[in-house]
Design an enzyme around this catalytic site. Structure first.
Site: not given
Ligand SMILES: [Zn+2]
Length: 383
Positions: A124, A135, A213, A216, A224, A245, A248, A270, A304
């Site tokens: 990532e 985060a 994700h 996020n 538009r 969760d 998020h 995550d 986070a």
């Molecule tokens: Zn992650």
């Protein structure tokens, strides 16, 4: 590989057609028999959960190296996860490479005893937008051929998250997709047209793609300006990671994804190192984090990583009205397909015996990874 004894479980077995039928399931390393017969009604036997995006748990983090990976693999196995991709965070390049080497080392040593099976790493960043870090620490860099070569040499990455608008992103994606790596779109400021064109090019190459994700760190959806999220929802092939969760993603946003992309949504945690530890101070990518009431935030209030486990995500989805077989698909068959894993993700003779057994309240009662029982620790009552 040591010889494994044959076990038999009886309960309501979730078949690949999405139906629960009472019966027994026999297995060693692989599933060897499935019968339909009278069986206890209060045990559900599901394919084990597959988490394609997970940083940590039980105080361990992928960036810690093998010791951290062992901690997170054992913690999440307690919650029904039988396969996972330890996930790196955006960091200085040598530290990212060291973490990837740690994943390789764990795999080469035969995996984690008493933990989920590790089938590769999820990279990532650092090839993400400096304007959409979420985060992630501020170590984003542009893709470059020499860095790509270092990644390919390690031969451990199974999924990547990148921002498609970066110069060099398509070349990086092509190189990784050529090795079977799932290409994730995330931490991006790209508009819908950029994302759609990027996905189209990759699909023409036969690549597997995913939203990292969804919702996020990729901006919102407007009529538009549908943004990256709109493009990913509308794409017919991209899988969609969702962190369910209750922090998020709004429940309606999750239900929108399920309605727009049936079969393409997959649930991830995550999770960060604080998962499984309760409230208190923690750390993410060298930054202090506070966990309070199940919500992890940086000092400036940025959300986070999560402290989610996949059994909780399952119960959250069922609470929103989804039938258990559809939720199971988001936890097993869909993530397996997103990664090109053909040896797991469903309960069929010949596939790996990765099993998660739930009681009538959907609490984890037993977990098997490759036919081996995971010793479950007693836990407090589930939320
Ligand atoms: Zn992650």
């Amino acid at each position: 590989m040591t010889a494994r004894s044959t076990h038999t479980l009886r309960g309501h077995i979730l078949h690949p057609d999405g139906e629960f039928r009472p019966g027994s399931l026999s297995f060693g390393l692989q599933i060897s028999g499935l019968t339909t017969e009278a069986a206890p009604a209060d045990l559900y036997i599901l394919p084990g959960f597959i988490d394609t995006h997970i940083h940590g748990g039980a105080g361990g983090d992928t960036m810690d190296g093998p010791a951290g990976i062992q901690k997170l693999a054992r913690l999440h196995a307690q919650h029904g996860t039988t396969t996972l991709l330890p996930t790196t965070i955006t960091h200085r390049w040598p530290e990212v490479l060291a973490a990837l080497r740690g994943v390789r080392e764990v795999m080469d040593a035969g995996g984690v005893v008493g933990g989920a099976d590790i089938v590769g790493a999820h990279l990532e960043g650092p090839f993400i937008s400096p304007g959409r870090l979420g985060a992630q620490p501020p170590h984003a860099v542009l893709p470059q051929p020499d860095l790509t070569a270092e990644l390919l040499a390690l031969d451990v990455i199974r999924a990547v998250t990148l921002a498609p608008e970066l110069p060099g992103a398509l070349e990086l994606a092509r190189a990784l997709a050529g090795r079977g790596v799932r290409i994730g779109i995330g931490h991006t400021r790209a508009d819908a047209d950029t994302v759609s064109a990027f996905l189209h090019t990759l699909h023409e190459l036969g690549a597997r793609t995913c939203a990292t994700h969804l919702y996020n760190a990729m901006g919102g959806i407007e009529g538009r300006t549908p943004g990256a999220a709109g493009a990913l929802l509308a794409d017919p092939h991209a899988f969609l990671e969702v962190i369910l969760d209750s922090v998020h993603v709004h429940p309606t946003a999750f239900l929108l994804a399920h309605a727009a992309a049936p079969g393409r949504v997959l649930l991830i945690t995550d999770a960060m190192r604080a998962a499984g530890l309760g409230d208190g101070p923690s750390e993410l990518g060298g930054q202090p984090v506070t966990v309070q009431g199940g919500k992890a935030t940086l000092a400036d209030g940025t959300i986070a990583g999560s402290v989610l486990t996949l059994d909780v995500a399952l119960r959250n989805a069922v609470r929103l009205g989804l039938p258990l077989p559809e939720v199971s698909r988001m936890l097993s068959a869909a993530p397996a397909a997103s990664l090109g894993l053909t040896d797991r993700g469903e309960l069929r003779v010949g596939l790996r015996a990765d099993l998660t057994v739930l009681d009538a309240d959907l609490n984890v009662k037993a977990v098997y990874v490759g036919g081996q029982a995971i010793p479950l620790q007693p836990t407090e009552a589930h939320a």
